[in-house]
Write an enzyme that holds these catalytic residues in place. Sequence first.
Site, PDB file in Angstrom:
ATOM      1  N   GLU A 141      -3.977   1.818  -2.892  1.00 48.28           N
ATOM      2  CA  GLU A 141      -4.078   3.264  -2.646  1.00 48.28           C
ATOM      3  C   GLU A 141      -3.190   4.060  -3.594  1.00 48.28           C
ATOM      4  O   GLU A 141      -2.424   4.934  -3.163  1.00 48.28           O
ATOM      5  CB  GLU A 141      -3.768   3.605  -1.177  1.00 48.28           C
ATOM      6  CG  GLU A 141      -4.956   3.424  -0.247  1.00 48.28           C
ATOM      7  CD  GLU A 141      -4.841   4.255   1.015  1.00 48.28           C
ATOM      8  OE1 GLU A 141      -5.388   5.369   1.040  1.00 48.28           O
ATOM      9  OE2 GLU A 141      -4.207   3.773   1.970  1.00 48.28           O
TER      10      GLU A 141
ATOM     11  N   ASP B 290      -1.670  -6.285   6.258  1.00 46.60           N
ATOM     12  CA  ASP B 290      -1.414  -6.596   4.849  1.00 46.60           C
ATOM     13  C   ASP B 290      -1.101  -8.081   4.746  1.00 46.60           C
ATOM     14  O   ASP B 290      -0.145  -8.572   5.363  1.00 46.60           O
ATOM     15  CB  ASP B 290      -0.253  -5.764   4.330  1.00 46.60           C
ATOM     16  CG  ASP B 290      -0.514  -4.274   4.481  1.00 46.60           C
ATOM     17  OD1 ASP B 290      -1.050  -3.672   3.535  1.00 46.60           O
ATOM     18  OD2 ASP B 290      -0.205  -3.722   5.570  1.00 46.60           O
TER      19      ASP B 290
ATOM     20  N   ASP C 244       2.759   4.676   5.074  1.00 47.09           N
ATOM     21  CA  ASP C 244       2.549   4.157   6.426  1.00 47.09           C
ATOM     22  C   ASP C 244       2.480   2.633   6.453  1.00 47.09           C
ATOM     23  O   ASP C 244       2.449   2.028   7.525  1.00 47.09           O
ATOM     24  CB  ASP C 244       1.315   4.780   7.091  1.00 47.09           C
ATOM     25  CG  ASP C 244       0.121   4.918   6.162  1.00 47.09           C
ATOM     26  OD1 ASP C 244       0.167   4.378   5.033  1.00 47.09           O
ATOM     27  OD2 ASP C 244      -0.862   5.579   6.555  1.00 47.09           O
ATOM     28  N   HIS C 245       2.467   2.012   5.272  1.00 43.21           N
ATOM     29  CA  HIS C 245       2.567   0.552   5.136  1.00 43.21           C
ATOM     30  C   HIS C 245       3.956   0.191   4.609  1.00 43.21           C
ATOM     31  O   HIS C 245       4.673   1.039   4.062  1.00 43.21           O
ATOM     32  CB  HIS C 245       1.541   0.021   4.130  1.00 43.21           C
ATOM     33  CG  HIS C 245       0.114   0.181   4.539  1.00 43.21           C
ATOM     34  ND1 HIS C 245      -0.679  -0.879   4.900  1.00 43.21           N
ATOM     35  CD2 HIS C 245      -0.681   1.282   4.621  1.00 43.21           C
ATOM     36  CE1 HIS C 245      -1.891  -0.443   5.185  1.00 43.21           C
ATOM     37  NE2 HIS C 245      -1.921   0.863   5.007  1.00 43.21           N
TER      38      HIS C 245
ATOM     39  N   ASN D 296       0.871  -1.172   0.000  1.00 45.80           N
ATOM     40  CA  ASN D 296       0.000   0.000   0.000  1.00 45.80           C
ATOM     41  C   ASN D 296       0.910   1.225   0.000  1.00 45.80           C
ATOM     42  O   ASN D 296       1.558   1.522   0.996  1.00 45.80           O
ATOM     43  CB  ASN D 296      -0.912  -0.002   1.233  1.00 45.80           C
ATOM     44  CG  ASN D 296      -1.834   1.203   1.284  1.00 45.80           C
ATOM     45  OD1 ASN D 296      -1.477   2.307   0.911  1.00 45.80           O
ATOM     46  ND2 ASN D 296      -3.052   0.985   1.772  1.00 45.80           N
TER      47      ASN D 296
ATOM     48  N   ASP E 127      -3.962  -4.924   1.144  1.00 45.93           N
ATOM     49  CA  ASP E 127      -4.291  -4.303   2.422  1.00 45.93           C
ATOM     50  C   ASP E 127      -5.697  -4.740   2.796  1.00 45.93           C
ATOM     51  O   ASP E 127      -6.678  -4.232   2.258  1.00 45.93           O
ATOM     52  CB  ASP E 127      -4.189  -2.783   2.292  1.00 45.93           C
ATOM     53  CG  ASP E 127      -4.585  -2.041   3.565  1.00 45.93           C
ATOM     54  OD1 ASP E 127      -4.931  -2.709   4.559  1.00 45.93           O
ATOM     55  OD2 ASP E 127      -4.552  -0.800   3.553  1.00 45.93           O
TER      56      ASP E 127
ATOM     57  N   ASN F 268      -7.043  -4.399   5.788  1.00 46.28           N
ATOM     58  CA  ASN F 268      -7.611  -3.620   6.876  1.00 46.28           C
ATOM     59  C   ASN F 268      -8.243  -4.515   7.938  1.00 46.28           C
ATOM     60  O   ASN F 268      -9.313  -4.214   8.482  1.00 46.28           O
ATOM     61  CB  ASN F 268      -8.611  -2.594   6.343  1.00 46.28           C
ATOM     62  CG  ASN F 268      -7.959  -1.283   5.971  1.00 46.28           C
ATOM     63  OD1 ASN F 268      -7.143  -0.748   6.726  1.00 46.28           O
ATOM     64  ND2 ASN F 268      -8.287  -0.759   4.801  1.00 46.28           N
TER      65      ASN F 268
END
Length: 266
Positions: free
Chosen positions: A34, A227, A256-257, A7, A156, A158
């Site tokens: 993303e 992930d 941030d991933h 991501n 991802d 989530n």
Amino acid sequence: MKIATFNINGIKARIGALTEWLEGSQPDVAILQEIKSVDEGFPRQHFEDMGYIVETHGQKGFNGVAILSKLPLEDVTRGLPGGEGTGRDNEDDIEARYIEATVMGDRAIRICGLYLPNGNPAPGPKYDYKLRWMDRLKTRAEALIALEEPFLMAGDYNIIPQPEDAKRPEAWTDDALFRPDSRAAFRRLLNLGLTEAFRARHHGPGHYSFWDYQAGAWDRNDGIRIDHFLLSHQCADLLQDCWIESEVRGREKPSDHVPVWVDLNA
């Protein structure tokens, strides 16, 4: 065949970081989430010049998924089946969160790249959408299982599957990523016979793929593992290794991933 899911949190903001990572780590296939770009705005030529075939399913400013591959891709499809009339107020699901393609290595592998809805605030309409989307993903997995060919679903999710997948699980109790219904939907995928690649190779706490930008989460290793690679039985038989490339989070202008990898004998 080395495959990574990543991501990237915006292709325009992160093109330098993504390029550096591709040049240094050299995945055969990169599954991106993303991208936050329409298809026409994605810097396709830049990555083609690096030797990658580029397939995208984009959306302006939000969501968006892509597959970059050094190996030939066949039968590319976009959008998770079952989206017609499943959106809020029974509208079509127009969010760009899913792409499939068959990667032609020594073995053909069906790649399903996904960006599962966050679902917050929960409860509420966004959480309902998350759970409906997971039901549709399960239906798609069942259809692919019936073909008896190797496939994987990566991206991802989530979803924090277990308490050990968060540094501070108590902080996530009411979050859509960790609510019981979310985790139960994830288990229903596993119960189809899919293998969670990372947990097939690594056990115990302390393994994370996401650290928030706020409150020094990276410096404190206050992370979560969201992930994932889920492998069909035929694909799990090809699994050599799975790992998290966590050091990428410490680079300049990071997502941030971080990337998560599988190495397949394919």
